[in-house]
Design an enzyme around this catalytic site. Sequence first.
Site, mmCIF file in Angstrom:
data_model
loop_
_atom_site.group_PDB
_atom_site.id
_atom_site.type_symbol
_atom_site.label_atom_id
_atom_site.label_comp_id
_atom_site.label_asym_id
_atom_site.label_seq_id
_atom_site.Cartn_x
_atom_site.Cartn_y
_atom_site.Cartn_z
ATOM 1 N N GLU A 159 70.389 -48.117 49.554
ATOM 2 C CA GLU A 159 70.219 -46.902 48.755
ATOM 3 C C GLU A 159 70.133 -47.199 47.255
ATOM 4 O OE1 GLU A 159 69.624 -44.000 49.849
ATOM 5 O OE2 GLU A 159 70.018 -44.347 51.975
ATOM 6 N N ARG A 162 58.184 -41.437 54.888
ATOM 7 C CA ARG A 162 59.374 -42.246 55.177
ATOM 8 C C ARG A 162 58.996 -43.285 56.224
ATOM 9 N NH1 ARG A 162 63.202 -45.036 56.358
ATOM 10 N NH2 ARG A 162 65.418 -44.545 56.086
ATOM 11 N N ASP A 183 65.556 -49.167 57.304
ATOM 12 C CA ASP A 183 66.357 -48.504 56.279
ATOM 13 C C ASP A 183 66.662 -49.531 55.195
ATOM 14 O OD1 ASP A 183 67.849 -46.455 55.067
ATOM 15 O OD2 ASP A 183 69.706 -47.232 55.929
ATOM 16 N N THR A 184 66.249 -49.240 53.975
ATOM 17 C CA THR A 184 66.541 -50.140 52.864
ATOM 18 C C THR A 184 67.797 -49.663 52.139
ATOM 19 O OG1 THR A 184 65.120 -48.874 51.359
ATOM 20 C CG2 THR A 184 64.107 -50.721 52.525
ATOM 21 N N ASP A 242 62.042 -47.625 51.089
ATOM 22 C CA ASP A 242 61.491 -47.116 52.353
ATOM 23 C C ASP A 242 60.864 -45.726 52.239
ATOM 24 O OD1 ASP A 242 63.709 -45.414 52.199
ATOM 25 O OD2 ASP A 242 64.922 -46.701 53.479
ATOM 26 N N ARG A 291 59.183 -34.777 55.536
ATOM 27 C CA ARG A 291 58.498 -36.027 55.207
ATOM 28 C C ARG A 291 57.725 -36.558 56.406
ATOM 29 N NH1 ARG A 291 63.538 -39.490 52.982
ATOM 30 N NH2 ARG A 291 64.214 -38.927 55.090
#
Length: 252
Positions: free
Chosen positions: A78, A70, A75-76, A56, A122
């Site tokens: 970690e 971002r 949310d992918t 992501d 970001r």
Amino acid sequence: MLKKKLFKPFAASLLSFSLLAGSFTPELTTDSTQTAEAALPKTATKVTVNEVVDGDTIKVTYKGRKETVRLILIDTPETKDPNKCVQLFGPEATAYTKKYLLDKKKKVSIELGVQTRDKYGRILAYVYVNETMFNRLLLQNGYARIAVYPPNTQYLEQLQVDENKAKKAKVGIWSSTSAINGGCAPIKKPAPAPKPKPAPAPKPAPKPAAPKKETFKNCTELRKKYPNGVKKGHPAYDAKHDRDKDGWACER
């Protein structure tokens, strides 16, 4: 009579046309709506993707500047957090993002959120590959889950539909309880190094060849070659020439 003959064909034609018109129901077309949904937003800006950090997060050139982007609302798992393990489907999500966004043949654009940057500086954006929102592709394939951070909720309902479909299909992170709970991906142990073959035992040094035995008939003959006689162990030594048994043959 003539008027009646003329009227009948006309009336019949009129009746046929009326029946035909009555049976025709115009169909609504959604082409314009579909095109509008698939079209790239006017506010989207083309970027060059330089690197994929993880599923992501990407690094791009945006308006001539190097920026980190971002992806919004997702949310992918970690892969780079120093405080977390590499989570299940994290490497797959990263590989999927690389496959799509590093393809030079595809046009990549970003649409900034209402809040354009996070606390790390970001850029917060929706990413498009050609005219397809990539945030949705990650959700549809089970490589990401919804993550809501207002005020960036522009496409939330649409993305929730994608997530729900992935859940029902049990794809990606929705395929196992461990992945749903953020479980760690198994650590791939390096293949054991092959054991070195033992060195072959050194061959023993060859024994020196024993000196060739020399034979003489008597001491007179021996002294012609060895004037002082020979010591025991010498190839020419012969016990019969050592009459005093002192270890010397034919000594003077």
